[in-house]
Motif scaffolding. Sequence first.
Motif, PDB file in Angstrom:
ATOM      1  N   MET A 240       0.764  -1.340   0.003  1.00 38.31           N
ATOM      2  CA  MET A 240       0.189   0.072   0.212  1.00 38.31           C
ATOM      3  C   MET A 240       0.859   1.329   0.160  1.00 38.31           C
ATOM      4  O   MET A 240       0.719   2.353  -0.722  1.00 38.31           O
ATOM      5  CB  MET A 240      -0.877  -0.014   1.294  1.00 38.31           C
ATOM      6  N   LEU A 241       2.052   1.337   0.898  1.00 33.12           N
ATOM      7  CA  LEU A 241       2.726   2.430   0.877  1.00 33.12           C
ATOM      8  C   LEU A 241       3.418   2.781  -0.445  1.00 33.12           C
ATOM      9  O   LEU A 241       3.732   3.701  -0.740  1.00 33.12           O
ATOM     10  CB  LEU A 241       3.719   2.405   2.118  1.00 33.12           C
ATOM     11  N   GLN A 242       4.006   1.608  -0.951  1.00 33.35           N
ATOM     12  CA  GLN A 242       4.515   1.749  -2.251  1.00 33.35           C
ATOM     13  C   GLN A 242       3.798   2.311  -3.429  1.00 33.35           C
ATOM     14  O   GLN A 242       4.124   3.189  -4.110  1.00 33.35           O
ATOM     15  CB  GLN A 242       5.277   0.378  -2.728  1.00 33.35           C
ATOM     16  N   THR A 243       2.619   1.845  -3.478  1.00 36.87           N
ATOM     17  CA  THR A 243       1.724   2.365  -4.340  1.00 36.87           C
ATOM     18  C   THR A 243       1.115   3.833  -4.114  1.00 36.87           C
ATOM     19  O   THR A 243       1.115   4.508  -4.969  1.00 36.87           O
ATOM     20  CB  THR A 243       0.389   1.557  -4.380  1.00 36.87           C
ATOM     21  N   VAL A 268       3.187  10.126   1.140  1.00 38.40           N
ATOM     22  CA  VAL A 268       4.662   9.472   1.502  1.00 38.40           C
ATOM     23  C   VAL A 268       5.515   9.563   0.445  1.00 38.40           C
ATOM     24  O   VAL A 268       5.013   9.028  -0.963  1.00 38.40           O
ATOM     25  CB  VAL A 268       4.334   8.097   2.264  1.00 38.40           C
ATOM     26  N   GLU A 269       6.693   9.669   0.437  1.00 36.75           N
ATOM     27  CA  GLU A 269       7.623   9.742  -0.815  1.00 36.75           C
ATOM     28  C   GLU A 269       8.683   8.681  -0.563  1.00 36.75           C
ATOM     29  O   GLU A 269       8.989   7.793  -1.291  1.00 36.75           O
ATOM     30  CB  GLU A 269       7.815  11.316  -0.826  1.00 36.75           C
ATOM     31  N   LYS A 270       9.547   8.762   0.167  1.00 39.51           N
ATOM     32  CA  LYS A 270      10.924   8.214   0.306  1.00 39.51           C
ATOM     33  C   LYS A 270      10.678   6.991   1.236  1.00 39.51           C
ATOM     34  O   LYS A 270      10.375   6.993   2.591  1.00 39.51           O
ATOM     35  CB  LYS A 270      12.004   8.895   0.878  1.00 39.51           C
ATOM     36  N   TRP A 277      12.584  -3.600   9.405  1.00 36.21           N
ATOM     37  CA  TRP A 277      11.684  -2.346   9.418  1.00 36.21           C
ATOM     38  C   TRP A 277      11.459  -2.026   8.108  1.00 36.21           C
ATOM     39  O   TRP A 277      12.102  -1.990   6.990  1.00 36.21           O
ATOM     40  CB  TRP A 277      12.590  -1.145  10.269  1.00 36.21           C
ATOM     41  N   PHE A 278      10.277  -1.436   7.808  1.00 36.96           N
ATOM     42  CA  PHE A 278       9.872  -0.734   6.480  1.00 36.96           C
ATOM     43  C   PHE A 278       9.545   0.534   7.075  1.00 36.96           C
ATOM     44  O   PHE A 278       8.924   0.870   7.970  1.00 36.96           O
ATOM     45  CB  PHE A 278       8.774  -1.440   5.824  1.00 36.96           C
ATOM     46  N   ASN A 279      10.218   1.685   6.259  1.00 41.11           N
ATOM     47  CA  ASN A 279      10.291   3.040   6.651  1.00 41.11           C
ATOM     48  C   ASN A 279       9.688   3.947   5.659  1.00 41.11           C
ATOM     49  O   ASN A 279       9.958   3.783   4.363  1.00 41.11           O
ATOM     50  CB  ASN A 279      11.805   3.424   7.253  1.00 41.11           C
ATOM     51  N   VAL A 280       9.184   5.017   6.246  1.00 41.93           N
ATOM     52  CA  VAL A 280       8.843   6.304   5.493  1.00 41.93           C
ATOM     53  C   VAL A 280       9.927   7.215   6.063  1.00 41.93           C
ATOM     54  O   VAL A 280       9.913   7.566   7.270  1.00 41.93           O
ATOM     55  CB  VAL A 280       7.348   6.792   5.522  1.00 41.93           C
ATOM     56  N   LEU A 281      10.611   7.962   5.172  1.00 38.16           N
ATOM     57  CA  LEU A 281      11.912   8.892   5.560  1.00 38.16           C
ATOM     58  C   LEU A 281      11.584  10.071   5.095  1.00 38.16           C
ATOM     59  O   LEU A 281      12.587  10.558   4.022  1.00 38.16           O
ATOM     60  CB  LEU A 281      13.179   8.116   5.480  1.00 38.16           C
TER      61      LEU A 281
END
Length: 353
Positions: A240-243, A268-270, A277-281
Amino acid sequence: MTHTHTNDIAGRWRALLAAEPGLRIREAAKRLGSVEAALLATRLDGESVIRLRGPWPEIVGKVGGLGQVMALTRNEMVVHERHGTYGELSLEGHVGLILGEDIDLRIFFGAWAHGFAVTEETRAGPRRSLQFFDAAGQAIHKIYATEATDREAFETLVAAYRDEDQSAAAVTLRPTPAKPAPLADSQIDADSLRAAWAALQDTHDFFPLLRKHKVAREQAFRLAGTEFAVPLENGSARRMLQTAAQDGLPIMVFVGNPGMIQIHTGPVEKLLATGPWFNVLDPLFNLHLREDGIASSWLVRKPSVDGTVTSLELFDAQGELVVSFFGKRKPGEPELSGWRDLAESLATPQAAA
């Protein structure tokens, strides 16, 4: 907490840090069979760690005067970090609200028991924060000064709420009471639950619905049927985050614990995977999701006067909700069609391929 215990923990913590410099305090506490607040109590020296007094709502209500800070709320599996300026605190009983584009909080002050001002030495220099804990010493919320923070205002706030008693003995901790076991599925009136779910007008009524039917959240998902809740693969949040990042789709990310829910609204971008861990940075928002700790994932549909509200909800092995995702929306508005399409796609066979 006795001085003997405090001195023992202090020595073991020093030895652990000597062996593993840079080890985070939460991990150190876990290794030592302790909690963060107990470790901080060993460093109550009036400088690196200062014990604060309440009332906690007064302190939080004055954080807006510090300018931009970083707010951090976490549980065992998810860390939510958001930069911004705290808005005005509204309070009803023990429940507080801060509603802002950057800092968006639902605060349950009844769970707050301890507060500290902490200075950590880092490679970039001293790092200042306000840290709050429950009666068992588990972290509820942390507020970090940034380069944009008014440091003089920060020190003034700390001085105003510095407790006269800076002894470790003043930090008394008690274990978290065990939660009562949920009722067996056979004791739940599933038909009545489904009827009440179908009649929902506001998503904020969902928690009272669960309480009325004496059903745990994940248990309700199982009993409600796939019209309302669909089990997903535990890699669904990453997909979901990738899409969402690829499509520039604004989402809402809710992360909480018994004393706080912290919300991010926006794109969300990076994205980056590091170990488990899967991260949003992103510059103003960081999310750290421990994927190997996710025990179940659900696509959830709740009726409302604005149409169906769709969420992705993740639980740990104890059945605790650790993070939920929605499409960006405000009351009175239908959810984004792009979000609904994305969320529903997670339940398709293609998403599992």
